[in-house]
Design a protein around this motif. Sequence first.
Motif, short mmCIF file in Angstrom:
data_model
loop_
_atom_site.label_atom_id
_atom_site.label_comp_id
_atom_site.label_asym_id
_atom_site.label_seq_id
_atom_site.Cartn_x
_atom_site.Cartn_y
_atom_site.Cartn_z
N GLY A 130 -36.58 19.79 8.84
CA GLY A 130 -36.21 21.19 8.67
C GLY A 130 -37.13 22.14 9.39
N THR A 131 -38.11 21.60 10.12
CA THR A 131 -39.01 22.46 10.90
C THR A 131 -38.26 23.09 12.05
OG1 THR A 131 -40.84 20.98 10.35
CG2 THR A 131 -41.21 22.52 12.16
N LEU A 132 -37.32 22.34 12.64
CA LEU A 132 -36.41 22.86 13.66
C LEU A 132 -35.01 22.93 13.06
CD1 LEU A 132 -37.61 20.84 16.80
CD2 LEU A 132 -37.80 23.31 16.49
N ASN A 133 -34.22 23.89 13.53
CA ASN A 133 -32.85 24.03 13.04
C ASN A 133 -31.83 23.33 13.93
OD1 ASN A 133 -33.94 27.30 12.39
ND2 ASN A 133 -33.55 25.82 10.78
N LEU A 134 -32.07 23.36 15.25
CA LEU A 134 -31.14 22.77 16.22
C LEU A 134 -31.93 22.06 17.31
CD1 LEU A 134 -28.87 25.92 16.53
CD2 LEU A 134 -28.12 23.76 15.51
N VAL A 135 -31.41 20.94 17.79
CA VAL A 135 -32.06 20.19 18.87
C VAL A 135 -31.00 19.72 19.86
CG1 VAL A 135 -33.30 18.07 19.48
CG2 VAL A 135 -34.05 19.42 17.52
N ALA A 136 -31.24 19.96 21.14
CA ALA A 136 -30.38 19.44 22.20
C ALA A 136 -30.99 18.13 22.69
CB ALA A 136 -30.27 20.43 23.35
#
Length: 336
Positions: free
Chosen positions: A89-95
């Motif tokens: 949950g540290t990042l919301n979206l990852v490509a």
Amino acid sequence: MKKTLVILLGFFMMICLNACSKNADEQAEKQKRIISIATVQPEDHPISVGLRAMKSYMKEQLGDAVDVKIYYNGIMGGNSEALELLQMGTLNLVATSGSNLESFDNTYKIFGLPYLFKDEKSFRKCMNNDEFKNQIYNCTSNKGIRGVAWFANGVNNIYASKPIYTPDDIKGLKLRIQSSEANVKLAQGFGAAAVVMAYGEVYTALQNHVIDAAMNPEMALISMKHGEVAKYYTRTEHQIFTDMLVGNAEFLDSLSDKEKTVLNESFEIATRVECEEWDKQINECIAEAEKMGVQFIEVDKAPFEKLQTKVREELLAATPSLRPLYDKVQEIQKEE
């Protein structure tokens, strides 16, 4: 005395108003939704262009209610590290590439099957089919990750230091591949020797004849300068991969109805803009590669695909859960 009292009262009220104003600002800042997005790609890559279009739409529709931060160049770590941060949950979206998601669910192995799609047009049609796309998107939900958008990532073709016109021309070649069961079997199906090697080592290996050939989209000819040491690029079109934008499931579920609508629209924009930019950059790469002396060879794909039929069936048998997806792709392509 009265005058002093009035001054003190005014001073006290000013302090209270400033405190209230500060608290209001802090509260507003707390209510602002921070949306963090990570990619290993540089800022000029088609995926990065698509992400910026997505960000612009979010800001246009939601204004100061959101603060969208995009982290380029792997600043949040490589693909594996970024996906771990996404789960936390540290990042919301990852490509990330679809191949990086194979460790989360076997569904992503579908893209490694040789000659799954007729061509890139068919690939994009399948990825725009809601039934097929949603199976891909939702397969990792139990791991706290959900797909939200897909990106064009090019077509794998074979390029070499000698021209390849038929499958016989591949036999005996030392072919660089990425590490995967599908790629090893694919190379063996062509009668080539599979050589697992890091992407950054391919130029020198081609130059020193450690390998004879490699397989990548046209972009590698320019971005990695492979066109300097491999002058023949044959359109075998044996694999078509996708990159994915995946989101933290808890974050996605926490969105308000308005936010969900806006973000879903922005995800579609990201896909459209990325595909347009990919096509533009690929055409530029082809033109530049031709100036370098690279010869692009069009072939009859049927003999190449015939050699891979057994490989494809073996891979489907090894992962039975892929069969319904494979059948769905065939069904969609029959509609063309």
